[in-house]
Motif scaffolding. Structure first.
Motif, PDB file in Angstrom:
ATOM      1  N   ILE A 200      21.342  42.507  40.936  1.00  0.00           N
ATOM      2  CA  ILE A 200      22.781  42.463  41.205  1.00  0.00           C
ATOM      3  C   ILE A 200      23.133  43.743  41.951  1.00  0.00           C
ATOM      4  N   ALA A 201      23.587  43.602  43.179  1.00  0.00           N
ATOM      5  CA  ALA A 201      23.986  44.766  43.977  1.00  0.00           C
ATOM      6  C   ALA A 201      25.419  44.553  44.442  1.00  0.00           C
ATOM      7  N   GLY A 202      26.054  45.628  44.857  1.00  0.00           N
ATOM      8  CA  GLY A 202      27.421  45.480  45.349  1.00  0.00           C
ATOM      9  C   GLY A 202      28.177  46.785  45.297  1.00  0.00           C
ATOM     10  N   TYR A 203      29.409  46.716  45.766  1.00  0.00           N
ATOM     11  CA  TYR A 203      30.271  47.898  45.811  1.00  0.00           C
ATOM     12  C   TYR A 203      30.615  48.317  44.387  1.00  0.00           C
ATOM     13  N   THR A 204      30.873  49.594  44.214  1.00  0.00           N
ATOM     14  CA  THR A 204      31.238  50.076  42.875  1.00  0.00           C
ATOM     15  C   THR A 204      32.533  49.398  42.405  1.00  0.00           C
ATOM     16  N   VAL A 281      27.549  41.206  44.922  1.00  0.00           N
ATOM     17  CA  VAL A 281      28.855  40.980  44.298  1.00  0.00           C
ATOM     18  C   VAL A 281      29.940  41.676  45.118  1.00  0.00           C
ATOM     19  N   VAL A 282      30.992  40.902  45.425  1.00  0.00           N
ATOM     20  CA  VAL A 282      32.113  41.410  46.231  1.00  0.00           C
ATOM     21  C   VAL A 282      33.400  41.261  45.415  1.00  0.00           C
ATOM     22  N   ASP A 283      34.237  42.278  45.446  1.00  0.00           N
ATOM     23  CA  ASP A 283      35.538  42.238  44.764  1.00  0.00           C
ATOM     24  C   ASP A 283      36.521  41.454  45.644  1.00  0.00           C
ATOM     25  N   GLY A 284      36.769  40.192  45.276  1.00  0.00           N
ATOM     26  CA  GLY A 284      37.664  39.358  46.068  1.00  0.00           C
ATOM     27  C   GLY A 284      39.105  39.807  46.050  1.00  0.00           C
ATOM     28  N   SER A 285      39.484  40.657  45.073  1.00  0.00           N
ATOM     29  CA  SER A 285      40.877  41.118  44.983  1.00  0.00           C
ATOM     30  C   SER A 285      41.123  42.408  45.764  1.00  0.00           C
ATOM     31  N   HIS A 286      40.060  42.963  46.377  1.00  0.00           N
ATOM     32  CA  HIS A 286      40.212  44.216  47.130  1.00  0.00           C
ATOM     33  C   HIS A 286      40.942  43.959  48.447  1.00  0.00           C
ATOM     34  N   PRO A 287      41.764  44.928  48.921  1.00  0.00           N
ATOM     35  CA  PRO A 287      42.486  44.698  50.184  1.00  0.00           C
ATOM     36  C   PRO A 287      41.588  44.568  51.408  1.00  0.00           C
ATOM     37  N   ILE A 308      15.430  40.335  52.050  1.00  0.00           N
ATOM     38  CA  ILE A 308      15.450  39.598  50.778  1.00  0.00           C
ATOM     39  C   ILE A 308      16.597  38.581  50.804  1.00  0.00           C
ATOM     40  N   PRO A 309      16.364  37.326  50.364  1.00  0.00           N
ATOM     41  CA  PRO A 309      17.452  36.335  50.320  1.00  0.00           C
ATOM     42  C   PRO A 309      18.642  36.853  49.516  1.00  0.00           C
ATOM     43  N   GLU A 310      19.844  36.487  49.973  1.00  0.00           N
ATOM     44  CA  GLU A 310      21.064  37.059  49.385  1.00  0.00           C
ATOM     45  C   GLU A 310      22.079  35.949  49.114  1.00  0.00           C
ATOM     46  N   ILE A 311      22.665  35.988  47.928  1.00  0.00           N
ATOM     47  CA  ILE A 311      23.822  35.132  47.624  1.00  0.00           C
ATOM     48  C   ILE A 311      25.026  36.056  47.498  1.00  0.00           C
ATOM     49  N   VAL A 312      26.055  35.818  48.294  1.00  0.00           N
ATOM     50  CA  VAL A 312      27.279  36.625  48.200  1.00  0.00           C
ATOM     51  C   VAL A 312      28.136  36.035  47.078  1.00  0.00           C
TER      52      VAL A 312
END
Length: 426
Positions: A200-204, A281-287, A308-312
């Protein structure tokens, strides 16, 4: 007091960047009084914001009573020193701020060592003193009769500090190398058993730990703060068809993540580069979620993990703007919309993981004697059971399993009375 230099993009981009700096400062325990953005082509090489703006900043600092100025960028030692001389309060840059947050959140021995190494790498060129022109010469008789030119003022405090820092850095690197051996051993064991790995990777603060808890019930600390997770957590999970895989939660990324941290945390971040699948993982509520996706992919490129294959995974769907979700799903074709808090979309995510995980390529049909129930249990744990039937002579098993387990199953298979289509041992 926050200070940013707006060089490219729109005014909204500059304001979002300063807003993120505000979140970072608050996570570090600061109270933000005011923010200031300057429009210019490039940061001033002397004071970062130019002499006129620096004097204006000094007046604002005096009026607000601020005791620290935080700049939204990495400043050179010279810029830090000159800006401090003008504003008369402590000046730190974005890199120092992120390092401070990491230092507060590091819990494990390895995490603390990694943060200290990154801090020392940042500090080394910023030590202040007479400069590097004085060598480690000793004075008087200790010079060993070298004569004229051999008697120096001795090792200065700055040189002593630099030497101690270099020695400490060398020691920390050795410690981190020895501590990472344990993780490498565990990872090698998982790879030997051919258990697929998902990272699991993504923005803080995108909700990575919440997602790990939702998928595995891991009970990892979840906190509405930047960089709440520093120590990687690896847990086991299963796809809907029963296949075992490991799920690793990793440290969050951020725009302009200091290269010292990427280097120091390389052993931790190897969980990402060694994965079979990445859940981004992406924060969908971020501006501005698109800029977060871009920043994460820049760090993945540094780790050589772009192949590496990625699922957003677009998270926080329960509080996100539907228009933002639509825009992201249109832009990211291989994406799943979820809410780790409510459980929305988790079944679709598990189905996507099941589709994208590498399949076991060793299919066996064997009659396993009941005395080797341990092998049947391992087939359930490590593989994918396609059919199972209990007969008088043993368990008739049709499964996809790792190569090593397939060889063991074939070796111990019952040769007589093998069911239709079952494999006889070689």
């Amino acid at each position: 007091m926050l200070v940013g230099v707006w060089t490219t993009g729109t005014v909204a981009d500059a304001e979002n960047s300063l807003q993120e700096l505000k979140q970072l400062a608050e996570t570090a325990g600061s109270v933000v009084l005011e923010g200031l953005i300057q429009r210019r082509q490039r940061p001033d090489p002397a004071t970062y914001i130019g002499s006129g703006k620096a004097e204006e900043l000094r007046d604002v600092v005096a009026a607000t009573g601020a005791d620290t100025v935080i700049c939204d960028g990495e400043l050179t030692p010279g810029q830090l020193r000159r800006l401090e001389e003008i504003v008369k309060v402590k000046v730190i840059d974005r890199t120092a701020l992120i390092l401070d947050i990491f230092a507060q959140h590091a819990k494990s021995r390895e995490g603390k060592a990694q943060v200290e190494l990154a801090q020392l790498e940042y500090l080394l060129p910023r030590l202040r003193g007479w400069g590097g022109n004085l060598s480690r010469q000793v004075g008087g008789r200790a010079a060993g009769g070298v004569g004229i030119g051999g008697r120096g003022p001795g090792e200065t405090k700055l040189e002593l500090d630099r030497r101690r820092i270099r020695e400490r850095m060398a020691k920390l690197r050795r410690e981190i190398a020895s501590m990472s051996t344990t993780r490498e051993t565990k990872r090698a064991r998982r790879q030997r058993r051919e258990v697929p790995a998902v990272a699991i990777a993504g923005y803080t603060n995108a909700g990575k730990s919440s997602l790990l808890n939702r998928l595995t019930g891991a009970g990892v600390l979840v906190e509405d703060a930047l960089f709440a997770t520093l120590d990687p957590t690896v847990r086991r999970a299963r796809t809907p068809d029963g296949r075992l895989f490991t799920l690793a939660d990793t440290v969050g990324f951020v725009r302009h993540l200091p290269h010292q941290l990427v280097e120091a945390f390389r052993s931790t971040l190897e969980e990402v580069s060694d994965a079979d699948l990445i859940l981004h993982v992406v924060d969908g509520s971020h501006p501005d979620p698109e800029s977060q996706i871009k920043a994460v992919r820049e760090v993945l490129a540094e780790l050589n993990a772009t192949h590496i294959p990625e699922i957003v995974v677009i998270n926080k769907a329960d509080v996100a703007d539907p228009d933002t979700i639509t825009r992201l799903t249109r832009r990211e074709k291989h994406s799943v919309v979820v809410s780790a808090r409510t459980g929305q979309g988790i079944d679709e995510l598990l189905a996507a993981i099941e589709r994208d995980l590498p399949r076991m390529d060793h299919e066996v049909r064997v009659l396993v004697p009941y005395r080797r129930g341990d092998l049947v249990a391992r087939a359930h744990e490590e593989g994918e059971i396609l059919a199972e039937e209990h007969t008088a002579d043993g368990t008739l098993l049709h499964a996809r399993v790792p190569a090593a387990l397939a060889a063991e199953l074939r070796r111990c298979a019952v040769p007589e009375k093998v069911g239709a289509g079952a494999e006889r041992p070689a």
